[in-house]
Structure formats: structure tokens, C-alpha cells
Design an enzyme around this catalytic site. Structure first.
Site, mmCIF file in Angstrom:
data_model
loop_
_atom_site.group_PDB
_atom_site.id
_atom_site.type_symbol
_atom_site.label_atom_id
_atom_site.label_comp_id
_atom_site.label_asym_id
_atom_site.label_seq_id
_atom_site.Cartn_x
_atom_site.Cartn_y
_atom_site.Cartn_z
ATOM 1 N N ARG A 135 -3.139 9.648 6.990
ATOM 2 C CA ARG A 135 -2.073 9.167 7.856
ATOM 3 C C ARG A 135 -0.818 9.081 7.002
ATOM 4 N NH1 ARG A 135 -2.053 2.662 8.272
ATOM 5 N NH2 ARG A 135 -2.689 2.189 6.157
ATOM 6 N N ASN A 173 3.723 2.569 12.173
ATOM 7 C CA ASN A 173 2.740 1.634 11.639
ATOM 8 C C ASN A 173 2.926 1.495 10.135
ATOM 9 O OD1 ASN A 173 0.070 0.093 12.012
ATOM 10 N ND2 ASN A 173 -0.465 1.540 10.386
ATOM 11 N N GLU A 174 3.239 0.281 9.684
ATOM 12 C CA GLU A 174 3.311 -0.027 8.250
ATOM 13 C C GLU A 174 4.120 1.010 7.474
ATOM 14 O OE1 GLU A 174 -0.959 -2.438 7.926
ATOM 15 O OE2 GLU A 174 -0.802 -0.398 7.133
ATOM 16 N N GLU A 330 -1.538 -7.834 12.327
ATOM 17 C CA GLU A 330 -2.839 -7.433 11.790
ATOM 18 C C GLU A 330 -3.271 -8.401 10.708
ATOM 19 O OE1 GLU A 330 -3.350 -3.468 10.324
ATOM 20 O OE2 GLU A 330 -2.039 -2.581 11.842
ATOM 21 N N TRP A 338 -10.760 -1.034 1.749
ATOM 22 C CA TRP A 338 -9.972 -0.177 0.870
ATOM 23 C C TRP A 338 -9.722 -0.786 -0.507
ATOM 24 C CZ3 TRP A 338 -5.799 -3.321 0.177
ATOM 25 C CH2 TRP A 338 -5.472 -4.195 1.222
ATOM 26 N N GLU A 378 -12.269 3.990 8.008
ATOM 27 C CA GLU A 378 -12.296 2.527 8.091
ATOM 28 C C GLU A 378 -13.528 2.006 8.824
ATOM 29 O OE1 GLU A 378 -8.000 0.737 7.763
ATOM 30 O OE2 GLU A 378 -8.016 2.118 9.456
ATOM 31 N N LYS A 379 -14.609 2.747 8.765
ATOM 32 C CA LYS A 379 -15.814 2.301 9.474
ATOM 33 C C LYS A 379 -16.451 1.066 8.850
ATOM 34 C CE LYS A 379 -18.506 5.991 7.224
ATOM 35 N NZ LYS A 379 -17.343 6.782 6.790
ATOM 36 N N PHE A 380 -16.115 0.772 7.586
ATOM 37 C CA PHE A 380 -16.637 -0.438 6.957
ATOM 38 C C PHE A 380 -15.645 -1.595 7.016
ATOM 39 C CE2 PHE A 380 -18.936 3.024 4.662
ATOM 40 C CZ PHE A 380 -20.200 2.716 5.147
ATOM 41 N N HIS A 381 -14.534 -1.402 7.726
ATOM 42 C CA HIS A 381 -13.551 -2.472 7.901
ATOM 43 C C HIS A 381 -14.038 -3.405 9.005
ATOM 44 C CE1 HIS A 381 -9.725 -4.472 8.667
ATOM 45 N NE2 HIS A 381 -9.156 -3.809 7.676
#
EC number: 3.2.1.23
Length: 721
Positions: A135, A173-174, A330, A338, A378-381
Site C-alpha cells: 500500500r 489513510n495514514e 484506529e 508488524w 494483517e491476518k495476525f492483527h
């Protein structure tokens, strides 16, 4: 010209935009604390959406951010739009009483964009072209990217300006994360144009950058390169301007999207900052561009007391909002994905984090994200609805937090007030943290955290301020890291002292001007009158070395990393370096000084004291400033928000033991009366409604406010500038 409403799939040509419109700003969900998070339903089958909204209602969610990463699904080919799924989603959310913060998806351009415009990719300082699949991949200097973001933002605004679910627009975003700098040929051309506008002539640029050093003088504008990788360290003045340029490029792109929306839609517009966590954006400038300030914050796992850094970021966000309520867009329910070691939050920690943001001015408590992703980076977020589902501890805590926030609607639009300002300047950070400084142990963020933590532990509410702000409303101004200080800002701080204020300045201050050039008159020259000294020489220590610092009353403190040889010009020593060998080569010379200037006092700490060693220094400074600390048990935060008809004491216990907080009123979370003492269980939170209170006094966190004082709790008064 107004854009046509697009059918589900229709080719549309973007018309020229009109300018921004003036309209009153309506706070989203006025009278309620907004609660929810990023919602990415495009990652899930349609049947999951119905389950999502049902569970959102169960959890108390009333606002979700939608569409932030959806460009490829909204504009399937260049100029071809598919809104059918988003139409259905917004209707579904609205029918379930859930409002929408509608994002523009411009942080993540589609694959077709890069295939069509390969020159829009970012090139890093080493000349490496960044590829697709992440991104933040597009060059902000690319005209094709700029055209594309205006097109998608304008089409979205035209279609959904009147949709009843949409209460807020969320641009990009950010900004600056993960990519801000771009060294592509287009960016370099923009850089050269930016410099011509800034300096007007090559003579002025050469003078500002000191290009006579190392033979770097430029004779033609096209020869002015970007500060890419060089054999040795590059020109620091050039690098400082490059940081300014990069920030301006990002902000230009934001304005393009914002104005495309403003021309068509009435709702307020925001973008999510990362206060004290993002390096690339000057939020004093950015906050002037948004209708509502919002922030993302994530705990830093290696920090065992990350809640202190959280408080710092929250206070900083409120301050760039100039005291007005702001939105936490957020944070995480538990671990992120991360960092090197992604530590899960302890039971109750999510609510403690949320209520700390609330206590420091946030009127929205949002998360990334609603439902945990099964695929992608980000599946482990963590998420509000984790992979473990509704039977999990995290979801139970999410639901409990939603129920608590639903009880706190009356807190919305109340304000935080402080008598102390901490100076924070992104340009000084950019300059201080460049290469070849006297010591790499002395960083902007380390000094900022150390001084802030001392104030936090002393229970002293703070605002942050820019060195050029009007500081007359504060009793005490603290400058932990003002390496870069302009002559004008130095005069502002000196006038603050002369007018009766107390100024506390940490080491390595006022070393350079806005060009990263040492001041004429030497280190500290702009503050010479206010502090009564200059610095003859910086004398950093070797790693591991310490020196003794002895205060006027004989208390021995320990310093490490940094010392300075001070030349006094009216200041009096408050502490000196101890006898050799503990005092090092500066034995007996001033380490901490106090100076009377006009009606006020200037303090200077010419060495690096840690949080504990700063305690006696700050005690003396508070006495000068007339600031009364209100320390709580270690690990207990007490914050106060002030409204016209009531004040709200927000108490957070980070400890594993119970604590007692002195307060009288009604606990809004339990509806129980509190008569003088609140027992706050281990890990618990409370929000106590009290009578309107005067900030800065001890009894009941202040006495009743007069009508004049209530009138003074206006936006302007609370802004601190």
C-alpha cells in the site's frame, strides 16, 4: 458542474472541480461517543455482512469506516465504476442504525493503474523502484496519480453526498506510512519547482544551504538534486528542506481530494494522523486542513509502559486540534502484527487504552478493524471480532466497552484544560535526528518522552504547543527538544518569560536556525536573555559513562549521555557537576540553572536527566510557576474533562492492585455515588461526573466554576494559542 449519479457500472468522465465550499461543521454522532472501527466487507461473502451488522449492534457499534482499501472494487477499470456492492452495504448499515465514515481508497491504487502508468511508482533513495502488492505505493508527484485520486474522490462524493449513512469523509489513510519520500524524476522536478518558489534565486538557496562547504554550490536549477544516497553524509540543510517538501507534497494530495469532496458533499472531512508515531507529517500544518482532527495509535510492544506514550500521543492530538474534541480512528483490541514481537493486550487493557484517549479529549473510540482478516499481510492483527469469534475474551471486552461508552454520551464535547505547555516542533525533530550530531544517544523522541513522563507522573495536565504559538495563557512552558529554534520563536519564548511565565528548556536547545545553520552568537543565542546563558561547548559522554549532578540543597542526581559547558550571563547555578571523578571534567560547573528575566523565570537543564532525576528539578520549577502537581499512586491516571454543566474525572488503574482516587460525584459506568473517595479496582476504569470544577486545584479536582469561568471554556480559550 455536478457529477452525474453513476449506475452500478458506468463509465464516467471526471469534470473540472469547483473550489471548496464554506459550510458549518457538524460533529458526527453529536451527543454520543462514536464507537466502531474499519469495516472491510469486500473481504467476505455477502451472507457474512448480515451477521456483521447483527454483531455490531450487539457490541454497541455506531460508526464504521468503509472503503479505505476498495479502489480496485470501485473503479474496476480506468473510468469504469461499480458501486452496486457499496450501495447495498451503506443501505444495510443505515437500516441497522450504524453510521459511516466513508473513505477514499487512494492509499492503494489498483493493479490496472500501475500497469497503465508505470512511471507513477515510487523510487527510493537508493534508486530502487517500488513494486505493486503493498500500500502507499504511488508517487505523490505523479500527475496521473493526482488526476486519478481527484476522479475517485469526486465520483464518490457525488454519489454519496446525500446518503443518510454517511456522516464523515475519510481521505486516504495514514499519510506518509509506509512511503513518504519519493526520488523519482517527477518528484525531483517538483522539488526543483518547490525550491524556486521557496527561495526565488539560486543565490538565496546556496546561502540557506551553506553550499560553499564541500564545494556543493549550484549554478543551475536543473542541477539541484534530491538528497538521495551519497558516498558520505549529505547536506543537512538540503535534507531538512526535503522533509518539508515531502510533507508539502503529501498535503497537496490531501487538499486535492478534500476539495473534490467539498465541492459536492456537506459532511466534515478528516484523515487519520499518527501523532508521535509518524515521522513525515507536520501536524500543526495538517490540522489546519481538516475539518476534524483524527488519529491512529498503536502501543509499542518493547515499551513496558506504553500507556505513557499513548497518553503523550493523545495529548498531542488534542493539542493540534487546538483543544477541540478529536477522533481516535484506529487502535488495536489486542496485538498488532508488524512489530518484532507482537504482544497481546492484557485483560482490561483495551478498555484502559480507550478510556485514556477519552479522558484526553477523544470523542470517538475506533479500532482497526471490525472482523479479523483471514488472508493478507494483517491476518495476525487483532480485531473487534477476532478469529476466535464471539466466545472470545476480546469480543466480550469489545461488547463491554461498547456498553460503557453508550453511558458516556454527555461527556461528548467537554474539554481538557491545562496550565502547562510542552513545545513540540516536527521541523526540529527532522533536523535533530539527521546524521552527524554530537551524540546519537540524544534524540527528539527520547527527550520528549522523558519530560512528558515526568509531568505525567506528577499528575500535571499538559497541552502541546508550537514554539511560535501565543503562550500567554500558560503558567509553565517546557521545551524538551528544541534543537531547531528560529530567532522569532526565541523572541516569543523570551517575551513569555519577561511577561511572568516560567520556561524550562532541556539541553541541545536553540543550536540552529530554520536552515539547520548554527546561530550567530553561538549555541543557544536566541534564548540568551530569557535563560541568562549560552553554551560554549557540547560535551557528550561515552556510552555507559555517568556523571554526578548535585543540586543546591545537596541532593545528588545521576546524568548520562550528555553534558554542556555553559557560559552564564546572569543565570544562577541550581545544580552543578559533582567533585571529580564523579563529576567528570566539568567538576563544579553549572549543570542546571535558574534565571530571572523581567517578571518570569527561565530554567535550563544542560544535561540528560532521566525521569526520576528530573523530579526535584520539576518540583522547583512548579514552585516558580505556581503549578500544583497532583500525583496519584504509581500507574494510576486521572484526567479531567470540563463541560458547561458538569466536569468528568476519568480514572484509569494500570496496576494489579486496587487504588484510591479522591473525587466526589457519580460514577457514570456504575451509576453509584462517590463521596470523597473512589476505590478503583486493579486494572479498572471509572468516569465520575462532578460539579463543574476549576482546573488546577486539589479539592474535588477544583471548586465550582463561576459563570465567567464557564464562559471562558470556549474553543479559543482551550486552544492555548
Amino acid at each position: 458542474m455536478t457529477l452525474p449519479m453513476c449506475s452500478a457500472t458506468q463509465r464516467s468522465v471526471m469534470p473540472e472541480l469547483s473550489g471548496p465550499t464554506s459550510r458549518p461543521i457538524v460533529w458526527p454522532l453529536a451527543g454520543s461517543i462514536a464507537y466502531g472501527g474499519d469495516y472491510n466487507p469486500e473481504q467476505w461473502p455477502r451472507e457474512v455482512w448480515d451477521e456483521d451488522v447483527t454483531l455490531m449492534r450487539q457490541a454497541g457499534v455506531n460508526l464504521v469506516s468503509v472503503g479505505i482499501f476498495s479502489w480496485a472494487m470501485l473503479e474496476t477499470e480506468e473510468g469504469v465504476f461499480d458501486f452496486a456492492w457499496l450501495d447495498e452495504l451503506l443501505d444495510l448499515l443505515h437500516s441497522n442504525g450504524i453510521a459511516v465514515d466513508l473513505g477514499t481508497p487512494t492509499v492503494s491504487p489498483p493493479a490496472w493503474f500501475f500497469a497503465a502508468y508505470p512511471d507513477s511508482r515510487v523510487i527510493d533513495a537508493d534508486g530502487v523502484v517500488k513494486g505493486f502488492g503493498s500500500r502507499g505505493m504511488a508517487s505523490h508527484a505523479s500527475p496521473e496519480y493526482r488526476d486519478a485520486i481527484v476522479r475517485i474522490a469526486g465520483v464518490l462524493a457525488a454519489r454519496y453526498a446525500d446518503h443518510p449513512a454517511v456522516v464523515l469523509w475519510h481521505v486516504h489513510n495514514e499519510y506518509g506510512v509506509p512511503v513518504a519520500e519519493d526520488f523519482s524524476p517527477r518528484a525531483v522536478a517538483s522539488w526543483q519547482a518547490w525550491l524556486q518558489e521557496r527561495y526565488g534565486s539560486l543565490d538565496a538557496l546556496n546561502a540557506a544551504w551553506g553550499t560553499a562547504f564541500w564545494g556543493q554550490r549550484f549554478a543551475r536549477w536543473e542541477h539541484v538534486v534530491a538528497p538521495a544516497a551519497t558516498p558520505s553524509t549529505g547536506n543537512p540543510s538540503m535534507k531538512l528542506d526535503w522533509a518539508r517538501f515531502t510533507d508539502d507534497q503529501l498535503r497537496e494530495c490531501f487538499r486535492l481530494e478534500r476539495d473534490a469532496i467539498r465541492a459536492r458533499a456537506p459532511q466534515p472531512i478528516t484523515t487519520n494522523f499518527m501523532a508521535h508515531q509518524s515521522w513525515n507529517t507536520d501536524l500543526w500544518k495538517w490540522a489546519q486542513e481538516v475539518d476534524i482532527v483524527s488519529d491512529d495509535h498503536y502501543l509499542w510492544s518493547p515499551d513496558p509502559e506504553a500507556h505513557v506514550a499513548l497518553a503523550l500521543s493523545a495529548d498531542l492530538t488534542r493539542s493540534v486540534a487546538r483543544g477541540r474534541p478529536w477522533m481516535l480512528l484506529e487502535h488495536s483490541t489486542s496485538a498488532v502484527n508488524w512489530q518484532g514481537r507482537n504482544i497481546a493486550k492484557r485483560p482490561g487493557e483495551m478498555q484502559r487504552n480507550a478510556l485514556t484517549h477519552l479522558g484526553r479529549g477523544a470523542d470517538a473510540i475506533m479500532f482497526f478493524q471490525w472482523r479479523a482478516s483471514r488472508s493478507g499481510a494483517e491476518k495476525f492483527h487483532s480485531a473487534m471480532l477476532p478469529h476466535a469469534g464471539t466466545s472470545s475474551r476480546v469480543f466480550r471486552e469489545v461488547t463491554e466497552l461498547g456498553a460503557h461508552l453508550a453511558l458516556l454520551g454527555e461527556v461528548q464535547d467537554s474539554r481538557v484544560q491545562a496550565d502547562v505547555a510542552v513545545l513540540y516542533d516536527w521541523e526540529s525533530m527532522w533536523a535533530q535526528d539527521l546524521e552527524w550530531r554530537p551524540s546519537d544517544a540524544l534524540t527528539f523522541r527520547e527527550r520528549m518522552r522523558t519530560y512528558y513522563e515526568r509531568l505525567w507522573r506528577d499528575g500535571v495536565p499538559v497541552d502541546f504547543a508550537h514554539p511560535a504559538d501565543d503562550l500567554s495563557g500558560y503558567k509553565l512552558v517546557v521545551a524538551p527538544a528544541s534543537y531547531l529554534l528560529t530567532e522569532e520563536a526565541g523572541a516569543n519564548l523570551t517575551a513569555f518569560v519577561a511577561g511572568g511565565g516560567t520556561l524550562l528548556v532541556s539541553c541541545f536547545a536553540a543550536a540552529v536556525d530554520e536552515h539547520d545553520t548554527v546561530h550567530a552568537g553561538g549555541f543557544g543565542a536566541p534564548l540568551k536573555d530569557g535563560l541568562g546563558l549560552t553554551v560554549e561547548e557540547y560535551r557528550p559522554l561515552r556510552e555507559g559513562d555517568v556523571v554526578a549532578v548535585v543540586s543546591a540543597d545537596g541532593e545528588e542526581l545521576t546524568s548520562r549521555d550528555w553534558t554542556e559547558d555553559l557560559a552564564l550571563a546572569g543565570a544562577q547555578p541550581w545544580a552543578t557537576y559533582g567533585a571529580a571523578p564523579a563529576g567528570g571534567p566539568l567538576e563544579g560547573t553549572p549543570a542546571v540553572t535558574r534565571h530571572t528575566h523581567g517578571a518570569g523565570t527561565g530554567w535550563y537543564v544542560g544535561t540528560t536527566l532521566d525521569v526520576a532525576a528530573l523530579a526535584p528539578v520539576l518540583a522547583a520549577v512548579y514552585a516558580d510557576a505556581g503549578v500544583t502537581p497532583a500525583p496519584t499512586p504509581d500507574g494510576v491516571e486521572v484526567m479531567v474533562r470540563h463541560g458547561a454543566s458538569a466536569s468528568y474525572v476519568v480514572a484509569v488503574n494500570h496496576n494489579e492492585t486496587d487504588a484510591i482516587v479522591p473525587v466526589t460525584g457519580t460514577d457514570l459506568l456504575t451509576e453509584q455515588a462517590v463521596d470523597g473517595e473512589l476505590t478503583l479496582p486493579a486494572g479498572a476504569v471509572a468516569v465520575v461526573r462532578t460539579a463543574p470544577v476549576r482546573p488546577g486545584t486539589a479539592e474535588n479536582f477544583g471548586g465550582p466554576l463561576s459563570s465567567e469561568e464557564l464562559a471562558g471554556l470556549s474553543d479559543a480559550a482551550l486552544a492555548g494559542s
